[in-house]
Design a protein around this motif. Structure first.
Motif, mmCIF file in Angstrom:
data_model
loop_
_atom_site.group_PDB
_atom_site.id
_atom_site.type_symbol
_atom_site.label_atom_id
_atom_site.label_comp_id
_atom_site.label_asym_id
_atom_site.label_seq_id
_atom_site.Cartn_x
_atom_site.Cartn_y
_atom_site.Cartn_z
ATOM 1 N N PRO A 110 0.889 -1.174 0.089
ATOM 2 C CA PRO A 110 -0.098 -0.028 -0.130
ATOM 3 C C PRO A 110 0.765 1.326 -0.016
ATOM 4 C CG PRO A 110 -0.015 -0.775 2.120
ATOM 5 C CD PRO A 110 0.750 -1.937 1.144
ATOM 6 N N THR A 111 0.599 2.197 -0.786
ATOM 7 C CA THR A 111 1.182 3.409 -0.906
ATOM 8 C C THR A 111 0.217 4.672 -0.795
ATOM 9 O OG1 THR A 111 0.901 3.008 -3.533
ATOM 10 C CG2 THR A 111 3.113 2.586 -2.647
ATOM 11 N N GLY A 112 -0.429 5.150 -1.816
ATOM 12 C CA GLY A 112 -1.178 6.019 -1.556
ATOM 13 C C GLY A 112 -2.519 5.838 -0.706
ATOM 14 N N ALA A 157 -14.910 4.797 5.031
ATOM 15 C CA ALA A 157 -14.066 3.996 4.433
ATOM 16 C C ALA A 157 -12.949 4.649 3.979
ATOM 17 C CB ALA A 157 -15.027 3.528 3.213
ATOM 18 N N VAL A 158 -11.852 3.679 3.796
ATOM 19 C CA VAL A 158 -10.511 4.082 3.584
ATOM 20 C C VAL A 158 -9.867 3.250 2.364
ATOM 21 C CG1 VAL A 158 -8.004 3.981 4.311
ATOM 22 C CG2 VAL A 158 -9.806 4.478 6.043
ATOM 23 N N TYR A 159 -9.350 3.897 1.448
ATOM 24 C CA TYR A 159 -8.829 3.136 0.196
ATOM 25 C C TYR A 159 -7.183 3.348 -0.077
ATOM 26 C CZ TYR A 159 -13.819 3.203 -0.968
ATOM 27 O OH TYR A 159 -15.056 3.098 -0.830
ATOM 28 N N ALA A 160 -6.708 2.569 -0.386
ATOM 29 C CA ALA A 160 -5.109 2.505 -0.310
ATOM 30 C C ALA A 160 -4.789 1.989 -1.982
ATOM 31 C CB ALA A 160 -4.467 1.486 0.617
ATOM 32 N N ALA A 161 -3.824 2.561 -2.460
ATOM 33 C CA ALA A 161 -3.348 2.113 -3.578
ATOM 34 C C ALA A 161 -2.430 0.980 -3.565
ATOM 35 C CB ALA A 161 -2.653 3.309 -4.409
ATOM 36 N N ASP A 162 -2.692 -0.150 -4.026
ATOM 37 C CA ASP A 162 -1.791 -1.305 -3.971
ATOM 38 C C ASP A 162 -0.782 -1.365 -4.955
ATOM 39 O OD1 ASP A 162 -0.434 -3.685 -3.553
ATOM 40 O OD2 ASP A 162 -2.179 -5.067 -3.325
ATOM 41 N N PHE A 163 0.245 -0.805 -4.967
ATOM 42 C CA PHE A 163 1.553 -0.570 -5.826
ATOM 43 C C PHE A 163 1.888 -1.972 -6.237
ATOM 44 C CE2 PHE A 163 6.089 0.081 -6.907
ATOM 45 C CZ PHE A 163 5.670 1.077 -8.089
ATOM 46 N N THR A 164 1.738 -2.704 -5.592
ATOM 47 C CA THR A 164 2.404 -4.199 -5.777
ATOM 48 C C THR A 164 1.763 -5.112 -6.752
ATOM 49 O OG1 THR A 164 3.817 -4.170 -3.861
ATOM 50 C CG2 THR A 164 3.622 -6.353 -4.989
ATOM 51 N N ASN A 165 0.500 -4.960 -6.601
ATOM 52 C CA ASN A 165 -0.513 -5.984 -7.268
ATOM 53 C C ASN A 165 -1.496 -5.222 -8.291
ATOM 54 O OD1 ASN A 165 0.101 -8.602 -5.890
ATOM 55 N ND2 ASN A 165 -0.256 -7.210 -4.023
ATOM 56 N N ASP A 166 -1.541 -4.009 -8.477
ATOM 57 C CA ASP A 166 -2.221 -3.174 -9.512
ATOM 58 C C ASP A 166 -3.791 -3.417 -8.904
ATOM 59 O OD1 ASP A 166 -0.043 -3.245 -10.940
ATOM 60 O OD2 ASP A 166 -0.521 -4.582 -12.385
ATOM 61 N N ARG A 167 -3.792 -3.027 -7.437
ATOM 62 C CA ARG A 167 -5.342 -2.981 -6.951
ATOM 63 C C ARG A 167 -5.580 -1.976 -6.344
ATOM 64 N NH1 ARG A 167 -4.633 -8.774 -4.052
ATOM 65 N NH2 ARG A 167 -3.248 -7.405 -2.887
ATOM 66 N N THR A 168 -6.732 -1.629 -5.899
ATOM 67 C CA THR A 168 -7.306 -0.675 -4.928
ATOM 68 C C THR A 168 -7.910 -1.360 -3.825
ATOM 69 O OG1 THR A 168 -7.837 0.913 -6.621
ATOM 70 C CG2 THR A 168 -8.765 1.308 -4.078
ATOM 71 N N ILE A 169 -7.472 -0.926 -2.625
ATOM 72 C CA ILE A 169 -7.562 -1.959 -1.112
ATOM 73 C C ILE A 169 -8.903 -0.996 -0.606
ATOM 74 C CG2 ILE A 169 -6.988 -2.705 0.879
ATOM 75 C CD1 ILE A 169 -4.188 -2.869 -0.281
ATOM 76 N N ARG A 226 0.248 4.391 -7.440
ATOM 77 C CA ARG A 226 1.220 5.100 -6.741
ATOM 78 C C ARG A 226 0.331 5.741 -5.519
ATOM 79 N NH1 ARG A 226 6.447 4.930 -4.454
ATOM 80 N NH2 ARG A 226 6.909 3.829 -6.405
ATOM 81 N N SER A 227 -0.586 6.436 -6.222
ATOM 82 C CA SER A 227 -1.593 7.557 -5.526
ATOM 83 C C SER A 227 -2.829 7.074 -5.678
ATOM 84 C CB SER A 227 -1.211 8.984 -5.832
ATOM 85 O OG SER A 227 -1.954 9.554 -5.006
ATOM 86 N N GLU A 241 4.355 10.243 -18.581
ATOM 87 C CA GLU A 241 5.152 9.127 -17.949
ATOM 88 C C GLU A 241 5.240 9.398 -16.296
ATOM 89 O OE1 GLU A 241 9.851 7.273 -18.680
ATOM 90 O OE2 GLU A 241 9.054 9.179 -19.530
ATOM 91 N N GLY A 242 5.541 8.278 -15.580
ATOM 92 C CA GLY A 242 5.651 8.332 -14.123
ATOM 93 C C GLY A 242 4.450 8.912 -13.521
ATOM 94 N N ALA A 243 3.028 8.747 -13.918
ATOM 95 C CA ALA A 243 2.028 9.423 -12.981
ATOM 96 C C ALA A 243 2.270 9.279 -11.611
ATOM 97 C CB ALA A 243 0.710 8.985 -13.588
ATOM 98 N N LYS A 244 2.265 10.122 -10.675
ATOM 99 C CA LYS A 244 2.845 9.863 -9.306
ATOM 100 C C LYS A 244 1.827 10.188 -8.312
ATOM 101 C CE LYS A 244 6.039 9.026 -6.180
ATOM 102 N NZ LYS A 244 7.089 9.936 -6.179
ATOM 103 N N SER A 245 0.920 11.196 -8.474
ATOM 104 C CA SER A 245 0.253 11.736 -7.567
ATOM 105 C C SER A 245 -1.201 12.381 -8.214
ATOM 106 C CB SER A 245 0.848 13.017 -6.866
ATOM 107 O OG SER A 245 -0.008 13.592 -5.792
ATOM 108 N N VAL A 246 -2.388 12.319 -7.187
ATOM 109 C CA VAL A 246 -3.682 12.579 -7.961
ATOM 110 C C VAL A 246 -4.611 13.331 -7.011
ATOM 111 C CG1 VAL A 246 -4.518 10.238 -7.386
ATOM 112 C CG2 VAL A 246 -5.571 11.605 -9.267
ATOM 113 N N ALA A 247 -5.198 14.235 -7.623
ATOM 114 C CA ALA A 247 -6.102 14.984 -6.432
ATOM 115 C C ALA A 247 -7.256 15.060 -7.433
ATOM 116 C CB ALA A 247 -5.412 16.474 -5.874
ATOM 117 N N VAL A 248 -8.401 15.621 -6.615
ATOM 118 C CA VAL A 248 -9.643 16.085 -7.448
ATOM 119 C C VAL A 248 -10.062 17.333 -7.130
ATOM 120 C CG1 VAL A 248 -12.115 15.573 -7.708
ATOM 121 C CG2 VAL A 248 -10.466 13.629 -7.186
ATOM 122 N N ASP A 249 -10.508 17.990 -7.906
ATOM 123 C CA ASP A 249 -10.784 19.727 -8.039
ATOM 124 C C ASP A 249 -12.257 19.441 -7.326
ATOM 125 O OD1 ASP A 249 -12.098 22.028 -8.281
ATOM 126 O OD2 ASP A 249 -10.821 22.535 -9.939
#
Length: 308
Positions: free
Chosen positions: A139-141, A150-162, A181-182, A220-228
């Protein structure tokens, strides 16, 4: 990494100098004026055997606190916003990365990337509430549905949302794109947006159905995300492309792209739709990165400004 204070008075950011395997030589919590971008407050984390180097950050204005992850120290700490006083450190969060503070429920959530787990503790007593292992995960982001808890995490290792549902210790696993990542949520909590670093894209995930509805290539390298919060548009910081993408999530298309300083690492959007991007150029006198403020034109057909 930087985090916008929801009250709009301070932009909080963390700074740590020292790339692994070298030790961290300096670390600070920074309170920045969002209008002038001047540093109005600078707090130094405690030092035990090593500097308690701050990384991820979130704010709780109801309790006047800051929650931070100390990635290199495998811990999570809580500070007073106004004075910088260190309240507590919760150890044994292996390779802690991001943290979210649930103001309504007095809970601090953090992801333990090195352990493959999400942990929660009480923001008042600092006692453990929940430890949710997700076998084999990374879990990263991290983000929170403020309405449900509810809490959501980006699972960087397995291409999933937790997803950790409210009051549950059983994770729900939802697909994402390549190496998320995020992660961010829509205002209604029905859609998740993982920034897929390896794919250079953002996914649009239908949370209820548990499916990826569409994705948009951002850079390339999409790293962080936010919503307006006003427009619902999704902002993606593309670290290796040196750009910020504005995505229409309904169409799954990039409607605007802005060149940033090198290595944009984190993006946040304020309540008035002002965008802040933290970069890791290392161009500062002690190896610091930079902070850029972006305001899109109200007349832009790509970034409409309805009243919030």
């Amino acid at each position: 990494m930087g985090q916008r204070d929801p009250a709009g008075d301070v932009l909080w950011a963390t700074a740590s100098v020292g790339q692994p395997p070298a030790p961290v030589t300096a670390s600070r919590l920074l309170g920045i004026d969002p209008g002038t971008l001047d540093v109005d407050a600078a707090y130094t984390p405690p030092t035990n055997s090593t500097v308690e180097a701050v990384h991820g950050i979130d704010v709780d204005d109801e309790r006047n606190t800051l929650g931070v992850t100390n990635t290199r120290n495998n811990s999570v700490s809580v500070y007073i916003q106004k004075t910088g006083r260190h309240l507590a450190t919760r150890p044994y969060v292996h390779h802690s990365r991001e943290v979210v503070l649930d103001e309504k429920r007095d809970v601090v959530w953090a992801g333990a990337f090195g352990e493959g787990a999400l942990v929660a503790f009480d923001s008042r007593t600092f006692r453990d509430i929940r430890h949710v292992p997700v076998e084999g995960s990374g879990p990263t982001g991290l983000t929170l549905n403020e309405w449900t808890g509810a809490v959501y995490a980006a699972d960087f290792t397995n291409d999933r949302t937790i997803e950790i549902p409210p009051g549950s210790g059983t994770p729900r696993l939802i697909p994402a794109g390549d190496a998320p990542r995020s992660i961010a949520l829509s205002a209604d909590g029905r859609t998740a947006y993982p920034a897929d670093q390896a794919a250079g894209a953002v996914s649009v995930v239908d949370v209820h159905r548990g499916t990826v509805a569409r994705s948009a290539a951002t850079g390339e390298g999409a790293k962080s995300v936010a919503v307006d919060p006003c427009t619902g548009r999704v902002l993606v910081a593309n670290r290796l492309a040196g750009s910020l993408s504005v995505v229409d999530p309904r169409a799954g298309t990039v409607v605007e792209s802005v060149t940033t300083d090198a290595y944009p690492n984190h993006v946040r959007v304020s309540d008035d739709s002002t965008v802040y991007v933290v970069d890791k150029t290392g161009s500062g006198p002690s190896g610091e990165g930079g902070l850029t403020r972006i305001r899109f034109s109200p007349q832009s057909s790509h970034a409409p400004r309805p009243a919030c």
